[in-house]
Design an enzyme around this catalytic site. Structure first.
Site, PDB file in Angstrom:
ATOM      1  CG  ASP A  80      92.610  41.933  49.018  1.00  0.00           C
ATOM      2  OD1 ASP A  80      92.541  43.007  48.382  1.00  0.00           O
ATOM      3  OD2 ASP A  80      92.081  40.870  48.617  1.00  0.00           O
ATOM      4  CG  ASP A 111      97.908  41.271  42.512  1.00  0.00           C
ATOM      5  OD1 ASP A 111      97.132  42.238  42.513  1.00  0.00           O
ATOM      6  OD2 ASP A 111      97.523  40.091  42.499  1.00  0.00           O
ATOM      7  CD  GLU A 145      91.264  41.778  42.772  1.00  0.00           C
ATOM      8  OE1 GLU A 145      90.952  41.481  41.615  1.00  0.00           O
ATOM      9  OE2 GLU A 145      92.202  41.211  43.385  1.00  0.00           O
ATOM     10  CD  GLU A 173      94.430  44.095  40.246  1.00  0.00           C
ATOM     11  OE1 GLU A 173      95.520  43.615  40.587  1.00  0.00           O
ATOM     12  OE2 GLU A 173      93.364  43.849  40.838  1.00  0.00           O
TER      13      GLU A 173
HETATM   14 ZN    ZN Z   1      95.389  42.463  42.107  1.00  0.00          ZN
END
Ligand code: ZN
Length: 399
Positions: A80, A111, A145, A173
């Site tokens: 997402d 991201d 997330e 990440e």
């Molecule tokens: Zn992230």
């Protein structure tokens, strides 16, 4: 046309970026279909789990190791991305445009769709070079997330399906850095969001009643803002500290009242607090409750979030996965800082389950644009990241 236009890994990455898996109400179907195609291309088995709802898939692509009985390694990313304000972008946020300099613009470029695809690109290359690895790898793609992972990783780590994966270590990440130094994250602060429900004597706005909500709110605000100031000074006065090392306190919501000339019986004030990893949670809560008592009580604490203290991931000789990871970093001669992550990621759920996790996104010399307009990554940075994972993955998996 840029020099990277025909690079197959860049093409695959841009295809993933074009899937608008953007909040709110994400339909993950296209992500799942895309990942199934990736698994088929790599001739790797894929499973889709639904630990919470049928609309919240967890996709797991597996590369079986030579010793599958050993604890496995997960390479995690979330599918997402956060919402966009398209009018603020110079390129449409889901077109994955690439300019002359090789800058690829898209929500999720940093991201963290980059990392999710870099894992696969590295594995493609390792497989092509007939590399065989000791442990089994599970490349996991989780939903939600960006809205806390409550229907994603948080429930997945508690499921029997997850336990069957026998996970010993996780990579997830990190953040980009504007300088040459890569950031590596071994811990996160605990998020506490406390709503103070302040009750007091109600009455006419022309009087000077005792024990009113306004007086109580002032007291609590002063205490919380003093703490904020202390932490702010601590951060400013010590250059070795980063924001992840201190406790942050912010007033985020305040509401109540009924009419301008009525002293209300209730006011609510909410604080977002990120507790530094050195804070004793019980002591902190007792302190807050003491402040409430000091100003006459009648204040109920409602915890919108109250994260437990999560074990840190060891970055020493006791953690063989770390040894492998660090050796790869050293062999690559990368400059690194080892830090506490300033926000929250899915790694906290993995660590809470007793599994060591490292946060790392190989993006140096890159403006930090996650959640910002015109998020981009440069093609050469992306490709360099694949080379880095080609060293890190075997080092960790053979640990
Ligand atoms: Zn992230």
């Amino acid at each position: 046309m840029s020099a990277w236009e025909n690079n197959e890994e860049i093409q695959r990455f841009r295809e993933y970026l074009r899937i608008p898996s953007v909040h709110p109400d994400i339909d993950y179907t296209s992500c799942v279909e895309f990942l199934k195609k990736q698994a088929a291309d790599l001739e790797l088995p894929i499973n889709v789990y639904y630990p919470s709802l049928p609309t919240k898939p967890v996709v797991v692509i597996t590369w079986i190791g030579q010793q599958p009985e050993l604890p496995s390694v997960i390479l995690n990313s979330h599918m997402d991305v956060v919402p966009v304000f398209p009018e603020k972008w110079t390129h449409p946020p889901f077109s994955a445009d690439m300019d002359e300099e090789g800058r690829i613009f898209a929500r999720g470029a940093q991201d963290m769709k980059c990392v999710g695809m870099q894992y696969l690109a590295a594995i493609r290359s390792l497989k092509a070079n007939k590399v065989t690895l000791k442990r089994t790898i599970h490349i996991t793609y989780v939903p939600d997330e960006e809205i806390g992972g409550h229907l994603g990783m948080e429930v997945f780590v508690k499921s029997d399906d997850f336990k069957k994966l026998n996970v010993g270590f996780s990579l997830d990440e990190g953040l980009a850095s504007v300088d040459d130094i890569y950031r590596i994250y071994y811990a996160e602060r605990s998020i506490w969001q406390i709503n103070f429900k302040i009750s007091g004597n109600a009455g006419h706005g022309s009087l000077l009643l005792k024990n009113t909500v306004g007086e109580k709110l002032q007291y609590i605000l002063n205490k919380m803002m003093t703490l904020r100031e202390q932490e702010s000074k601590r951060l400013e006065s010590d250059s070795s500290l980063t924001i992840g090392d201190v406790t942050t306190v912010n007033l985020t919501k305040i509401h109540g009242g009924v009419q301008s000339n009525v002293i209300p019986p209730l006011l609510e004030a909410c604080f977002d607090i990120r507790l530094a990893i050195t804070v004793d949670h019980k002591e902190f809560e007792n302190q807050v409750r003491k402040w409430c008592a000091e100003i006459g009580g009648g204040i109920e604490l409602e915890f919108e979030q109250k994260e437990p203290k999560v074990p840190l991931t060891k970055t020493d000789a006791t953690n063989p996965f770390w040894i492998g990871f660090k050796k790869a970093i050293d062999d690559l001669k990368l400059n690194v800082n080892i830090l506490v992550f300033p926000g929250g990621t899915d790694s906290r759920y993995v660590r809470e389950a007793g599994i060591p996790a490292i946060g790392f996104s190989p993006m140096n010399n890159t403006p930090v644009l996650l959640h910002d307009h015109d998020e981009f990554i440069k093609a050469d940075t992306y490709l360099r990241g694949i080379e880095i994972y080609k060293k890190i993955i075997p080092a960790v998996v053979n640990a």
